[in-house]
Design an enzyme around this catalytic site. Structure first.
Site, PDB file in Angstrom:
ATOM      1  N   GLU A 146      27.501  52.135  22.680  1.00 31.76           N
ATOM      2  CA  GLU A 146      28.735  52.826  22.349  1.00 31.76           C
ATOM      3  C   GLU A 146      29.921  51.870  22.431  1.00 31.76           C
ATOM      4  O   GLU A 146      30.004  51.041  23.321  1.00 31.76           O
ATOM      5  CB  GLU A 146      28.918  53.978  23.342  1.00 31.76           C
ATOM      6  CG  GLU A 146      30.230  54.712  23.256  1.00 31.76           C
ATOM      7  CD  GLU A 146      30.417  55.681  24.408  1.00 31.76           C
ATOM      8  OE1 GLU A 146      31.376  56.471  24.351  1.00 31.76           O
ATOM      9  OE2 GLU A 146      29.608  55.645  25.360  1.00 31.76           O
ATOM     10  N   PHE A 147      30.839  52.005  21.485  1.00 32.26           N
ATOM     11  CA  PHE A 147      32.087  51.248  21.532  1.00 32.26           C
ATOM     12  C   PHE A 147      33.144  52.124  22.195  1.00 32.26           C
ATOM     13  O   PHE A 147      33.368  53.255  21.774  1.00 32.26           O
ATOM     14  CB  PHE A 147      32.536  50.857  20.125  1.00 32.26           C
ATOM     15  CG  PHE A 147      33.739  49.950  20.105  1.00 32.26           C
ATOM     16  CD1 PHE A 147      33.588  48.574  20.032  1.00 32.26           C
ATOM     17  CD2 PHE A 147      35.027  50.483  20.165  1.00 32.26           C
ATOM     18  CE1 PHE A 147      34.688  47.742  20.023  1.00 32.26           C
ATOM     19  CE2 PHE A 147      36.132  49.653  20.162  1.00 32.26           C
ATOM     20  CZ  PHE A 147      35.964  48.278  20.088  1.00 32.26           C
ATOM     21  N   ILE A 148      33.775  51.610  23.237  1.00 31.59           N
ATOM     22  CA  ILE A 148      34.823  52.349  23.949  1.00 31.59           C
ATOM     23  C   ILE A 148      36.153  51.656  23.748  1.00 31.59           C
ATOM     24  O   ILE A 148      36.290  50.453  24.010  1.00 31.59           O
ATOM     25  CB  ILE A 148      34.506  52.454  25.457  1.00 31.59           C
ATOM     26  CG1 ILE A 148      33.204  53.235  25.682  1.00 31.59           C
ATOM     27  CG2 ILE A 148      35.654  53.127  26.201  1.00 31.59           C
ATOM     28  CD1 ILE A 148      32.787  53.346  27.137  1.00 31.59           C
ATOM     29  N   ASP A 203      27.683  44.606  40.277  1.00 27.75           N
ATOM     30  CA  ASP A 203      28.513  43.429  39.979  1.00 27.75           C
ATOM     31  C   ASP A 203      29.936  43.888  39.688  1.00 27.75           C
ATOM     32  O   ASP A 203      30.528  43.562  38.662  1.00 27.75           O
ATOM     33  CB  ASP A 203      27.934  42.670  38.786  1.00 27.75           C
ATOM     34  CG  ASP A 203      28.608  41.309  38.570  1.00 27.75           C
ATOM     35  OD1 ASP A 203      29.288  40.831  39.496  1.00 27.75           O
ATOM     36  OD2 ASP A 203      28.456  40.738  37.472  1.00 27.75           O
TER      37      ASP A 203
END
Length: 337
Positions: A136-138, A241
């Protein structure tokens, strides 16, 4: 990383806090079988990424393909389509196992329905060698994140994401470009001593011939048990991380975390990168309202920093050695070991 007034998650660049450090870790739903089953057909194509987007991605047209800067481990690209935008990372030198681990971690966090992460869609091999992950592109918002909301959402993820297998993960993954061993272990102290501190100490001896830090570190690893007396430790899903480069917010101001190195561990281990995460007082207040602080937290804090200082030492060299050695010596003194 700014891109046409927007920013996106998921590019990989592991370095110091001044540079960029990241990488990451997938859930059961994304088992290797499911991830690679469509690959038999896709591998026949010269462009399996485009093929997936125009089939399973439900797009009929790709209007734009544009690079996303900021990566130093993987190449990052944005695909704009009539079905929305996709974020793609490729690596020409490494097979799908690294991205398998990342997808499993992302999906495990996504399924908690707590804090926002980019949803992974597909991992596969490139016909010319290497691998890719589609997710998904956010669109990022203007601010980095609300500290109180970040603390609360992270605690909710830790509370919701539990394992009945013990401490570890279904696959090994990476912390930066360092292998992270996630063999399931029933005892947290044993897991942390062997698969976190012990592994990094062995790397330091192999890479630098550093017998001093190895011997003192191993002495510490064998004596950390007393720091956990009276502490209830549950296997919580950790990002693994969590530093400032892996924390942002979406356009609604909701916190977003990315590029994980997931595993199930003691929730306090999530703060091991706090020395370059920028967590403020409001973050901890909100976090401990959901996941109450346990006795001895302050004494264990440096122990969790040590894993990441050792990893920085192994990745970037001697400038991190003194910090790691200082923590080891202070802990040995405190424990009278």
């Amino acid at each position: 990383m700014v891109l046409g007034g927007a920013v996106h998650v998921g590019f990989s660049c592991f370095s110091s806090c001044i540079s960029s450090l990241s990488n990451g870790g997938l859930s059961r739903k994304f088992s290797s079988t499911k991830l690679h089953k469509p690959l038999a057909m896709a591998s026949m194509s010269n462009d399996p990424i485009r093929e997936w987007i125009l089939s399973e991605g439900k797009a009929t047209e790709i209007s734009r393909i544009s690079p996303v800067g900021g990566g130093c481990i993987n190449l990052a690209t944005r695909y704009d389509t009539d079905a929305g935008s996709f974020f793609v990372k490729t690596n020409r030198n490494i097979g799908p196992s690294m991205f398998d681990g990342e997808a499993l971690g992302l999906n495990a966090m996504y399924e908690t329905r707590t804090i926002r992460v980019p949803k992974p869609f597909k991992v596969g091999s490139l016909p010319t060698g290497g691998s890719y992950i589609i997710m998904e592109f956010i669109e990022f918002g203007a601010s980095r994140s609300n500290q109180s909301e970040l603390g609360r959402k992270l605690a909710e993820m830790h509370k919701a994401g539990k394992s009945n297998k013990g401490f570890g993960f279904d696959v090994d993954n990476t912390i930066g470009s360092t292998p992270q061993i996630n063999t399931w272990t029933s005892d947290w102290v044993e897991f942390y001593a062997e698969h976190r501190l012990g592994y990094q100490l062995k790397l330091a001896r192999q890479q630098y011939g550093d017998s001093t830090i190895y011997e003192r570190g191993q002495r510490l690893a064998k004596n950390i048990g007393s720091l956990f007396e009276g502490v209830v430790i549950e296997p919580c899903l950790l990002h693994g991380d969590l530093w400032s480069g892996n924390i942002t917010s979406d356009r609604n101001g909701e916190p977003v975390i990315l590029d994980p190195a997931c595993y199930y561990g003691h929730n306090e281990a999530e703060f091991g990168m706090s020395w370059c995460a920028g967590f403020g007082g409001s973050f901890y207040i909100a976090y401990f309202e959901v996941m109450p602080k346990q006795p001895g937290f302050e004494k264990r804090r440096d122990l969790y920093l040590l894993y990441h200082y050792l990893n920085h030492y192994n990745l970037f060299g001697s400038s991190y050695r003194s910090s790691a050695m200082s923590i080891i010596d202070d802990c040995l003194l405190m424990l009278k070991a």
